[in-house]
Design an enzyme around this catalytic site. Structure first.
Site, PDB file in Angstrom:
ATOM      1  N   SER A 106      -2.274 -11.570   4.283  1.00 23.13           N
ATOM      2  CA  SER A 106      -2.116 -10.392   3.447  1.00 23.13           C
ATOM      3  C   SER A 106      -3.212  -9.383   3.791  1.00 23.13           C
ATOM      4  CB  SER A 106      -2.131 -10.813   1.974  1.00 23.13           C
ATOM      5  OG  SER A 106      -1.633  -9.779   1.156  1.00 23.13           O
ATOM      6  N   LYS A 158       3.722   4.620 -20.098  1.00 23.79           N
ATOM      7  CA  LYS A 158       2.300   4.306 -20.205  1.00 23.79           C
ATOM      8  C   LYS A 158       2.046   2.825 -20.446  1.00 23.79           C
ATOM      9  CE  LYS A 158      -1.964   5.678 -20.232  1.00 23.79           C
ATOM     10  NZ  LYS A 158      -2.571   6.185 -18.990  1.00 23.79           N
TER      11      LYS A 158
END
Length: 278
Positions: A106, A158
């Site tokens: 990764s 949000k």
């Protein structure tokens, strides 16, 4: 009595010795651990910048060797570190060679792509070119104990992926869109740095991992090998290795910050566990 014209004064003179020729220098940068901003001991651009600068600028090195052992972490910090290494390599005209130890997966592999060549041990784990996000859903747990979650926001997204409320399909779709953008940037980095060395294999960017020789066949590394013999074969037996590595935070040497260190250790093991390295 003063020496004659044909005489040489011997007393008090220092004999001339032949100068010992020093061997070529290879700077060694150890990049080990999880890639994350902020936490002490983590790999991030802010803490590594001084070491990287020294590795390229001190002693006129013939090459910079990266000793890599990282299961990944922050894509932003991976990108920043790799970009700094490439910038200095091109500015100073110093080649970079990466040597994978246990794992370069990764974000760890993103760091490896900063090198011009990548070597690995026959047992090294390489790849995992993908993006992962994980969490927990605790909405049923809190309802079982009569706990009510109250959240007030301005902006409908949000509280996206709030672990204390049921998973929303639109939140998951948005997350996958963001992951796709980061994955595209990761793939572009690998293609730009590895080019035609990459195999034409549809599994290359699926997040799969490979070991040693198979990683070489996929074009993710160039050869199997270890730093010292490779560098000696390239620059001679008298090559000198100058190491640059992160120091432990001052207070941690005296036992301070134990809780933070313990949490960091748990996080490290969690990252390595994905590759059966914990």
């Amino acid at each position: 009595m003063a020496p004659g014209a044909g005489e040489t004064r011997s007393q008090g003179m220092i004999p001339r010795l032949p100068l010992l020729k020093k061997g070529p220098v290879v700077s060694v940068l150890r990049l080990q651990g999880v890639i994350a901003s902020g936490s002490p001991g983590r790999l991030n651009d802010a803490t590594l910048a001084p070491l990287i600068e020294k590795a390229f600028r001190r002693g006129k090195p013939k090459a910079v060797a990266l000793l890599l052992n990282s299961p990944g972490g922050s894509p932003v910090q991976s990108s920043l570190i790799a970009a700094r290494i490439r910038r200095l390599s091109e500015e100073k005209g110093v080649p970079v060679v990466a040597f994978v130890e246990d794992v370069a997966a990764s974000g760890g592999y993103w760091l490896a792509t900063a090198a011009d060549e990548i070597y690995a041990d026959p047992n090294s784990i390489v790849g995992s070119i993908g993006v992962i996000s994980a969490g927990f859903g605790l909405n049923k747990f809190i309802s079982r104990y009569g706990i009510e979650r109250r959240v007030y926001t301005a902006g409908e997204s949000k509280s996206m992926l709030d672990p204390f409320r049921p998973e929303q399909e639109e939140d998951v779709a948005r997350l996958k869109e963001l992951q796709g953008q980061i994955h595209d940037a990761f793939k572009a980095q690998v293609r730009a740095r590895r080019g035609t060395r990459l195999a034409e294999d549809p599994r290359l960017f699926t997040g799969e991992i490979w070991v040693g020789e198979r990683a070489r066949e996929m074009g993710l590394i160039d050869q199997l090998g270890h730093m010292v013999p490779v560098m000696r074969a390239r620059f001679g037996e008298n090559v000198r290795f100058v190491a640059y590595k992160q120091r432990r935070p001052f207070l941690s040497r005296f036992g301070a910050g134990l809780a933070e260190s313990a949490l960091a250790g748990i996080e490290d093991r969690a990252h390595h566990a994905r590759f059966d390295l914990s």
